[in-house]
Design a protein around this motif. Structure first.
Motif, PDB file in Angstrom:
ATOM      1  N   ALA A   1       0.753  -1.184  -0.113  1.00 54.15           N
ATOM      2  CA  ALA A   1      -0.018   0.011  -0.150  1.00 54.15           C
ATOM      3  C   ALA A   1       0.986   1.101  -0.081  1.00 54.15           C
ATOM      4  O   ALA A   1       0.566   2.197  -0.847  1.00 54.15           O
ATOM      5  N   PRO A   2       1.901   1.261   0.731  1.00 49.14           N
ATOM      6  CA  PRO A   2       2.673   2.526   0.719  1.00 49.14           C
ATOM      7  C   PRO A   2       3.395   2.941  -0.803  1.00 49.14           C
ATOM      8  O   PRO A   2       3.238   4.081  -1.301  1.00 49.14           O
ATOM      9  N   SER A   3       3.706   1.740  -1.374  1.00 51.65           N
ATOM     10  CA  SER A   3       4.273   1.940  -2.756  1.00 51.65           C
ATOM     11  C   SER A   3       3.195   2.464  -3.605  1.00 51.65           C
ATOM     12  O   SER A   3       3.438   3.398  -4.347  1.00 51.65           O
ATOM     13  N   ALA A   4       2.202   2.022  -3.686  1.00 42.94           N
ATOM     14  CA  ALA A   4       0.884   2.527  -4.263  1.00 42.94           C
ATOM     15  C   ALA A   4       0.646   4.030  -4.017  1.00 42.94           C
ATOM     16  O   ALA A   4       0.397   4.782  -4.858  1.00 42.94           O
ATOM     17  N   ALA A   5       0.646   4.357  -3.120  1.00 46.33           N
ATOM     18  CA  ALA A   5       0.204   5.886  -2.497  1.00 46.33           C
ATOM     19  C   ALA A   5       1.414   6.724  -3.087  1.00 46.33           C
ATOM     20  O   ALA A   5       1.177   7.600  -3.565  1.00 46.33           O
ATOM     21  N   CYS A   6       2.794   6.202  -2.924  1.00 46.53           N
ATOM     22  CA  CYS A   6       3.608   7.173  -3.262  1.00 46.53           C
ATOM     23  C   CYS A   6       3.716   7.415  -4.697  1.00 46.53           C
ATOM     24  O   CYS A   6       4.047   8.660  -5.412  1.00 46.53           O
ATOM     25  N   ASN A   7       3.532   6.286  -5.281  1.00 43.45           N
ATOM     26  CA  ASN A   7       3.383   6.506  -6.996  1.00 43.45           C
ATOM     27  C   ASN A   7       2.333   7.034  -7.413  1.00 43.45           C
ATOM     28  O   ASN A   7       2.327   7.918  -8.541  1.00 43.45           O
ATOM     29  N   VAL A   8       1.193   7.136  -6.861  1.00 44.72           N
ATOM     30  CA  VAL A   8       0.021   7.860  -7.220  1.00 44.72           C
ATOM     31  C   VAL A   8       0.373   9.410  -7.026  1.00 44.72           C
ATOM     32  O   VAL A   8       0.052  10.043  -7.947  1.00 44.72           O
ATOM     33  N   ALA A   9       0.985   9.722  -5.899  1.00 50.78           N
ATOM     34  CA  ALA A   9       1.583  10.999  -5.840  1.00 50.78           C
ATOM     35  C   ALA A   9       2.257  11.467  -6.929  1.00 50.78           C
ATOM     36  O   ALA A   9       2.286  12.665  -7.283  1.00 50.78           O
ATOM     37  N   ARG A  10       3.371  10.541  -7.112  1.00 49.63           N
ATOM     38  CA  ARG A  10       4.328  10.981  -8.223  1.00 49.63           C
ATOM     39  C   ARG A  10       3.669  11.069  -9.626  1.00 49.63           C
ATOM     40  O   ARG A  10       3.980  11.983 -10.460  1.00 49.63           O
ATOM     41  N   LEU A  11       2.662  10.551  -9.913  1.00 52.65           N
ATOM     42  CA  LEU A  11       1.756  10.433 -10.854  1.00 52.65           C
ATOM     43  C   LEU A  11       0.746  11.652 -10.980  1.00 52.65           C
ATOM     44  O   LEU A  11       0.096  11.957 -12.253  1.00 52.65           O
TER      45      LEU A  11
END
Length: 259
Positions: free
Chosen positions: A33-43
């Motif tokens: 879940a942290p990885s998904a959240a961080c990459n949504v922020a990046r995108l």
């Protein structure tokens, strides 16, 4: 066309977590879940964020979400890769990482995390995966965000083992131990967002997701949870946020099914 009122609790949690990040963050990212959240922020709103994974990849921009810290996608898309000892000694312990994003099997009211055992250490009921780099991340990042589904099994009144230090026994416990970082400053769940009380450091509900009641939150927490006096409703995901999250999840599923 996506209608922004149609979203799952997990999507709400991931998007709410992504909003906590900014362009200026240097973020140590956990898998899941942290990885998904961080990459949504990046995108979406934070294209210049620097994402760092435990394996030593710095400035990574994965096209699909990694299965583990050793996933080749991270190294392939990183600006550069360093050794794990350099990652921890120079970058993490050197105070160069603003934010750590963690999850856990269990959490208590002071945001301490358990990823080691449930039950007695020598004769556990459940043996969990362990801490990995999480204890060092929890101690040395400028602040910590935690993402976990709110359940009675996960949010417990007492931890049998503290893997990663949150706010210890509450109050100024971190400072008394000589820790100079903020520790957990936000816990994002599928039902609500919690933040530590400024004085006691006990986790307090500050925002409730759309369609969720106080009773749902109380029934899914292992201690008598507190609510802020200025409680708000979490803004629903936008169409753009949902499109980005669903797109990266679809790409990830396709890539891993083909492997």
């Amino acid at each position: 066309m996506i209608v922004s009122s149609e979203f799952t609790p997990t999507e709400m949690m991931t998007i709410a977590a992504s909003r906590a990040l900014t362009n200026d963050d240097v973020c140590f990212v956990g898998i899941g879940a942290p990885s998904a959240a961080c990459n949504v922020a990046r995108l979406t709103h934070a294209p210049d964020i620097t994402l760092i994974y435990e394996s030593g990849t710095i400035g990574t921009r994965p096209d699909v979400l990694p299965l583990s810290i050793g996933d080749g996608e991270l190294c392939d898309t990183a600006q550069f890769t360093v050794s794990v000892p350099e990652m921890f000694r120079y970058w993490l312990q050197g105070g160069r990482i603003t934010t750590g994003f963690l999850g856990g099997a269990q959490i208590d009211r002071f945001a301490n995390l358990n990823t080691t055992v449930v039950g007695e250490y020598d004769h556990p009921k459940v043996r969990l995966p362990g801490g990995g780099g999480a204890p060092e991340i929890a101690s040395n990042c400028g602040q910590i965000f935690i993402t976990m589904a709110l359940t009675n099994r996960g949010f417990v009144d007492h931890l049998d083992f503290i893997t990663s230090m949150g706010h210890g026994e509450g109050g100024d416990h971190r400072a008394r131990l000589g820790m100079k970082t903020k520790g957990p400053s936000r816990v994002i769940t599928d039902l609500c967002i919690l933040e530590p009380d400024p004085v006691t450091k006990e986790l307090t509900v500050v925002s409730i997701h759309q369609g969720v009641s106080r009773k749902q939150i109380q029934d899914n927490c292992g201690w008598p949870i507190k609510f802020a006096t200025d409680l708000i409703e979490t803004p629903a995901p936008t169409d753009t946020e949902l499109l980005v999250l669903r797109d990266i999840n679809a790409r990830t599923k396709k890539a891993h099914e083909a492997a």
